[in-house]
Design a protein around this motif. Structure first.
Motif, PDB file in Angstrom:
ATOM      1  N   TYR A  35     -10.668  20.084  32.925  1.00  0.00           N
ATOM      2  CA  TYR A  35     -10.124  19.417  31.758  1.00  0.00           C
ATOM      3  C   TYR A  35      -8.945  18.554  32.178  1.00  0.00           C
ATOM      4  O   TYR A  35      -8.409  18.694  33.284  1.00  0.00           O
ATOM      5  N   ALA A  36      -8.551  17.671  31.294  1.00  0.00           N
ATOM      6  CA  ALA A  36      -7.388  16.832  31.541  1.00  0.00           C
ATOM      7  C   ALA A  36      -6.191  17.437  30.828  1.00  0.00           C
ATOM      8  O   ALA A  36      -6.250  17.716  29.631  1.00  0.00           O
ATOM      9  N   CYS A  38      -2.646  16.593  29.582  1.00  0.00           N
ATOM     10  CA  CYS A  38      -1.822  15.414  29.288  1.00  0.00           C
ATOM     11  C   CYS A  38      -0.462  15.769  28.715  1.00  0.00           C
ATOM     12  O   CYS A  38       0.310  14.873  28.362  1.00  0.00           O
ATOM     13  N   CYS A  54      -2.998  11.518  33.177  1.00  0.00           N
ATOM     14  CA  CYS A  54      -3.047  12.969  33.023  1.00  0.00           C
ATOM     15  C   CYS A  54      -3.532  13.638  34.310  1.00  0.00           C
ATOM     16  O   CYS A  54      -4.087  12.989  35.194  1.00  0.00           O
ATOM     17  N   ASN A  81     -16.596  18.486  26.290  1.00  0.00           N
ATOM     18  CA  ASN A  81     -16.062  18.480  27.652  1.00  0.00           C
ATOM     19  C   ASN A  81     -17.126  18.913  28.661  1.00  0.00           C
ATOM     20  O   ASN A  81     -17.220  18.353  29.767  1.00  0.00           O
ATOM     21  N   SER A  92      -9.207  15.852  27.049  1.00  0.00           N
ATOM     22  CA  SER A  92      -7.841  16.355  27.163  1.00  0.00           C
ATOM     23  C   SER A  92      -7.667  17.564  26.252  1.00  0.00           C
ATOM     24  O   SER A  92      -7.847  17.476  25.035  1.00  0.00           O
ATOM     25  N   CYS A 130      -2.620  13.634  22.401  1.00  0.00           N
ATOM     26  CA  CYS A 130      -3.775  13.631  23.299  1.00  0.00           C
ATOM     27  C   CYS A 130      -4.748  14.774  23.120  1.00  0.00           C
ATOM     28  O   CYS A 130      -5.713  14.862  23.884  1.00  0.00           O
ATOM     29  N   ASP A 131      -4.547  15.685  22.177  1.00  0.00           N
ATOM     30  CA  ASP A 131      -5.522  16.760  22.011  1.00  0.00           C
ATOM     31  C   ASP A 131      -6.865  16.153  21.616  1.00  0.00           C
ATOM     32  O   ASP A 131      -6.980  15.475  20.597  1.00  0.00           O
ATOM     33  N   CYS A 135     -11.247  10.984  28.404  1.00  0.00           N
ATOM     34  CA  CYS A 135     -10.719  10.517  29.681  1.00  0.00           C
ATOM     35  C   CYS A 135     -11.886  10.094  30.565  1.00  0.00           C
ATOM     36  O   CYS A 135     -12.918  10.766  30.599  1.00  0.00           O
ATOM     37  N   CYS A 158      -6.499   8.882  30.123  1.00  0.00           N
ATOM     38  CA  CYS A 158      -7.048   9.350  28.850  1.00  0.00           C
ATOM     39  C   CYS A 158      -6.581   8.431  27.725  1.00  0.00           C
ATOM     40  O   CYS A 158      -5.427   8.006  27.705  1.00  0.00           O
ATOM     41  N   CYS A 160      -5.533   7.973  23.935  1.00  0.00           N
ATOM     42  CA  CYS A 160      -4.972   8.851  22.899  1.00  0.00           C
ATOM     43  C   CYS A 160      -4.411   8.017  21.755  1.00  0.00           C
ATOM     44  O   CYS A 160      -3.829   6.948  21.991  1.00  0.00           O
TER      45      CYS A 160
END
Length: 262
Positions: A35-36, A38, A54, A81, A92, A130-131, A135, A158, A160
């Protein structure tokens, strides 16, 4: 944006939320996925979108479910994801950055709201949210506007949305929080960095070329950390910013580190 809207009821400073909540809807934990992260990212603004640099991690992370209906049934952020693994993208989500724990070189900075502005003013709200941001793996190891040099192989860009004062839930009475540098070897009360508090008052934050930090309403990082990792809350580096406004109704606002209590 939905991630921010959820947290209007969070009303604790820093990382001192008690008791912890169980990880359940509307949250979901994505287990052992890439996962990213951020949370501590810096973002370059272009055409109304924050493009944030990120870190790529693997492990457990947490997010709003961000569910949607599909031909194969209900899907959430973990499903999105997972599909990105073979399709050139990732999502993210959140875990607590390791550097913010005691002894680390980062801290959580609180941009003040009405309840903790003291003799100053409320920080204007402007940050990348960024949730659930998407990305693109093609950005790894490449150059991107707004960032010096090339990204590392464990970094990713990413996209956002930008939260502002008009975004529901973007802040609360204790303002909002960003991550920034911290000097763990400095004398007690002097480890906070004024450059991080400058993120609380970015001039023209939606203009092309502006630089924003990723943020969330105060208490949100604490809530997510406890949801993901459980109690007790971690010992972390915390800094409070203070903001002042230049004379006149349209005077610019600037923010710096608040004086540490005696």
């Amino acid at each position: 944006m939905a991630a921010v809207q959820l947290f209007t009821a969070v009303s604790a400073f820093g990382f001192h939320l008690d008791p912890a909540l169980d990880p359940e809807p509307p949250f979901v934990i994505c287990s052992q996925q890439r996962y990213a992260l951020c949370a501590a990212a810096s973002c370059f603004v272009y055409d109304g979108v924050a493009y944030c640099k990120c870190d790529i991690l693997r492990g457990d992370s947490i997010s709003l479910q961000l569910s949607y209906s599909s031909p194969v049934g209900e899907q959430n952020v973990c499903d999105v994801n997972r599909k990105g693994k073979t399709n050139g993208y990732m999502v993210s989500t959140f875990s607590l950055p390791a550097d913010v724990t005691t002894g680390g070189a980062a801290a959580v900075y609180t941009c003040p709201g009405s309840a903790n502005a003291g003799s100053g003013v409320i920080a204007p709200v402007a940050y990348g949210q960024c949730d659930g941001g998407i990305c693109f793996k093609s950005s790894k190891g490449q150059s991107f506007p707004g960032f010096a040099g090339r990204l590392d192989d464990d970094q990713i860009i990413c996209s956002c949305p930008i939260s502002s004062g008009s975004t529901p839930g973007s802040s609360n009475s204790l303002g909002y929080q960003v991550f920034g540098p911290y000097n763990p070897t400095a004398p007690t009360g002097s480890g906070c960095d004024a450059s991080a508090c400058a993120s609380c008052s970015v001039p023209n934050p939606t203009a092309n070329g502006a630089t924003l930090s990723v943020g969330a309403a105060t208490g949100v990082p604490a809530l997510l950390a406890l949801q993901l990792d459980g109690p007790p809350p971690p010992d972390i580096n915390e800094c409070l910013c203070t903001c002042t406004q230049a004379p006149g109704p349209d005077g610019s606002i600037s923010c710096t580190v608040a004086e540490a209590p005696p």
